[in-house]
Design an enzyme around this catalytic site. Structure first.
Site: not given
Ligand code: ARG
Length: 563
Positions: A125, A128, A131
Site C-alpha cells: 500500500k 500515505h 503514516h
Molecule cells: N501496520 C499497522 C498499521 O499500519 C501499524 C503497526 C503498529 N505496530 C504494531 N506492533 N502493531 O496500522
C-alpha cells in the site's frame, strides 16, 4: 548553582527552621513582575503562631540576602525574590556554552533499553500521510530518549503479513500483469487491491480464495511466497525513498512476516496456560473479566491475526532486547487492539506487561476528511513532501534570491515544515495541513525556528571568536532574562517530553525560545555595540544558536546555516 536551594537556606535561617521544611514550597511565580521565586508564608502561621503577612515582614527583615538576589518584596503573605539578572545570565550562559552540543543531554537512561515501534506501514500500500505521524513522532521520541542516555531500538513493524496479501495475489492473478507492476510499483498494487474489493462485493467467493492463498503463504508454498516477496521488495524500495527524505532510519525491519515461524510455540503456550478457548471455530482469549471483546488468536480457517503477531513480537523483543519499555506509535483507533493484547500478556503471567505502552496520536487531514487507502482517496507522503519542498523553493526565490544552495535549503525547509507542523501540538490532537500556515517564515512554524537559528549563526560568523569571560552584569534587560530562562529550562523540557512521550513539549519550547530571541535581537543591537556590550550579547546569541540547533535535531529537523 541551585538558586532555589540557596533561597530556602536563607529563609530557613531567618525563620529559625530547617531548609528542608522550606524548599518544597518555593514557587516560580506565574509572571516575572512577581519575581523569579516566591515563598508563601501561610504554612508557617501554625508553627510561628502569627499572621502570615507579619511573618513575611519579619523574615524579610532578618533575611541575609544572597548575592544573586537583587531585591526581595513582600506582597501579602508572599516573599518575592528577584534574581540579579547579570548573575543569573552568567550562571546560565556559561553553563550552556561550556556544555556545547551536550547541553540538555544527560545519562539518566544509562543501562536502560527502550524499544520504539514506529512508522510500521503496510506493504503493498502506498506510504500515505497517515503514516507520517507515526514516523516523525517515533523518530523524535527515539532521539529524545537517546539524548537522555537510553539505549534505543527503533523497530519498523511492517504490515507485511496477513490475509490482505492473499487478496493481492488473487487480484494480481485476475487483473494484474508483471509489466504493469514493474512499471508502476505500489500504485499498480493499490489499483488491483481496490479492484479486488469492488469485485469481492459482487463475488464473495474471491474472499475465500484469498484466504486460501494466505494459508499457502503461512505454509511456505513456493508460488505464494515468491509473489509475496516480490510485492515486499517493491514496497520497501518505495518506502526507503520516503525515509531518506525524512532522514529516518531503523535498527530493525522486523515486520509481521518475521514472526510467521515464531507464532506456533506462542499459541502452544497460550494453550498450556489454559487461556485459549474455541469460539465458533476460531481460537480466542476471553477478556470478559476485563470488559473487553475477546482477543482473536487463530481464525476459523487457521490464519493467524494482527494480535497473534503482536503478542509473538512482544515476547521476542523481551527475549532479544530485554527492554525496560516497549512503546508503540499508532493512531488512536488502535487503542482497543493494544489494550486487548497487553492484557493477554498479563494473563500469561508476564509482569513486564506493564512496560508495554501504546502511545496514540490523532488523525491527519488535508481538509478532506480521513485519509484511507482502501478506496483510493489517498495523499501520498512523497507527493506531500515534494509539494512542500516546491512551495519552500518558491518562498526562497522570493525572499532570498541570492541564496547559494537553494535546492538543498528548500528541501530542509520544506521537510522541516512538515515535521514541525506534525510535532507542534500535543500528539493526540488531529493535524491539518495548510501550506500557507506551515511554511510561513513569521508564523509558529519550523521555517521560523530554522530561520531564527540561521540568523543567530550568521551573527556569530560575522563576529568571529566568542569569548565567555565577558562582563555579564551588562546583561540586565528583560528580553535577555527571558532568553536565559528558556535556555535554563531546556534540559527539564527534554526529560518531560520523554516521560510523556510528547515531542511537542520540545517543539513548543523551541518556538518560545525563537520568539524570545527575536525580541532580544530587536531590543539589543549586537555587532554595532561597543566592545564589552557586544561581547556580552554575543554569548546570548551563541547559547541560543546551540539550543535551537540541538532542539531541532532532536525533532529530526535539519538546520540550514543560511536561509
Ligand atoms: N501496520 C499497522 C498499521 O499500519 C501499524 C503497526 C503498529 N505496530 C504494531 N506492533 N502493531 O496500522
Amino acid at each position: 548553582m541551585d538558586f532555589k536551594a540557596s533561597i530556602a537556606q536563607a529563609i530557613a535561617q531567618a525563620a529559625g527552621l530547617s531548609a528542608d521544611e522550606i524548599l518544597p514550597y518555593i514557587e516560580i511565580p506565574p509572571n516575572t513582575d512577581l519575581g523569579d521565586f516566591a515563598y508563601p508564608c501561610f504554612r508557617l502561621a501554625k508553627v510561628l503562631r502569627k499572621a502570615p503577612p507579619a511573618i513575611a515582614a519579619e523574615i524579610s527583615e532578618k533575611l541575609q540576602k544572597p548575592d544573586f538576589i537583587s531585591k526581595v518584596e513582600i506582597v501579602g503573605a508572599y516573599l518575592n525574590f528577584f534574581l540579579d539578572k547579570g548573575v543569573y545570565a552568567k550562571e546560565v550562559l556559561t553553563e550552556v556554552l561550556a556544555a556545547g552540543e551536550q547541553y540538555g543531554k544527560s545519562n539518566i537512561g544509562d543501562g536502560k533499553t527502550i524499544v520504539i515501534d514506529y512508522s510500521s506501514p503496510n506493504i503493498a500500500k502506498p506510504f500515505h500521510v497517515g503514516h507520517l505521524r507515526s514516523t516523525v513522532i517515533g523518530n523524535a521520541i527515539y532521539k529524545i530518549y537517546e539524548a537522555l542516555g537510553y539505549h534505543c531500538i527503533g523497530v519498523n513493524h511492517l504490515g507485511d503479513w496477513g490475509t490482505q496479501f492473499g487478496k493481492l495475489i488473487v487480484a494480481y492473478k485476475n487483473w494484474g500483469s508483471k509489466e504493469a507492476v514493474e512499471q508502476d510499483g505500489i500504485q499498480e498494487l493499490m489499483r488491483i487491491y481496490v479492484k479486488f474489493h469492488d469485485e469481492a462485493e459482487k463475488n464473495p467467493a474471491l474472499e475465500d480464495e484469498a484466504r486460501l492463498w494466505f494459508v499457502k503463504m503461512q505454509e511456505g508454498e513456493e508460488e505464494a511466497l515468491s509473489l509475496w516477496k516480490w510485492f515486499y521488495d517493491i514496497s520497501i524500495k518505495e518506502f526507503e525513498r520516503v525515509y531518506n527524505m525524512l532522514g529516518v532510519t531503523f535498527d530493525a525491519y522486523t515486520g509481521e512476516s518475521f514472526y510467521n515461524d515464531k507464532m506456533a510455540p506462542v499459541v502452544e503456550e497460550l494453550k498450556q496456560k489454559g487461556l485459549l478457548q474455541e469460539s465458533e471455530g476460531a481460537m480466542i482469549v476471553d477478556l470478559e473479566e476485563e470488559k473487553m471483546p475477546p482477543c482473536l488468536i487463530i481464525r476459523k480457517d487457521g490464519g493467524t491475526l494482527y494480535a497473534t503477531r503482536d503478542i509473538t513480537a512482544a515476547l521476542y523483543r523481551k527475549k532479544t532486547y530485554d527492554f525496560d519499555k516497549c512503546i508503540y506509535l499508532t493512531a488512536l483507533d488502535q487503542n482497543l487492539h493494544f489494550a486487548q493484547w497487553f492484557t493477554v500478556i498479563k494473563k500469561m503471567g508476564y509482569d513486564w506487561y506493564q512496560d508495554l505502552v501504546h502511545v496514540p496520536f490523532g488523525l491527519v487531514s488535508l481538509d478532506s476528511g480521513k485519509l484511507s487507502t482502501r478506496h483510493g482517496h489517498v495523499v501520498l507522503m512523497e507527493d506531500l513532501l515534494h509539494q512542500s519542498i516546491q512551495e519552500a523553493r518558491r518562498i526562497l526565490d522570493e525572499k532570498s534570491p541570492e541564496l547559494e544552495n537553494k535546492e538543498e535549503v528548500a528541501a530542509q525547509m520544506g521537510i522541516g515544515a512538515v515535521i514541525f507542523n506534525d510535532l507542534y501540538n500535543s500528539r493526540i490532537k488531529d493535524v491539518v495541513f495548510s501550506w500557507e500556515r506551515m511554511l510561513n517564515f513569521d508564523g509558529e512554524t519550523g521555517p521560523y525556528v530554522q530561520f531564527t537559528r540561521a540568523k543567530a549563526f550568521s551573527i556569530l560568523k560575522k563576529a568571529g571568536e566568542i569569548r565567555t569571560d565577558v562582563d555579564y552584569s551588562l546583561l540586565q534587560d528583560p528580553a535577555t532574562a527571558e532568553v536565559c530562562k528558556l535556555l535554563a529550562d531546556y534540559p527539564a523540557k527534554i526529560v518531560e517530553a520523554a516521560q510523556k512521550y510528547e515531542p511537542s513539549i520540545v517543539t513548543r519550547h523551541l518556538m518560545n525560545l525563537a520568539q524570545a530571541f527575536s525580541k532580544f535581537y530587536h531590543d539589543n543591537p549586537i555587532l554595532s555595540s561597543e566592545d564589552a556590550v557586544k561581547e556580552a550579547r554575543l554569548t546570548v546569541v551563541a547559547a541560543t544558536e546551540k539550543v535551537l540547533k540541538s532542539g531541532l535535531t532532536l525533532l529530526g529537523i535539519e538546520t540550514p546555516n543560511q536561509m
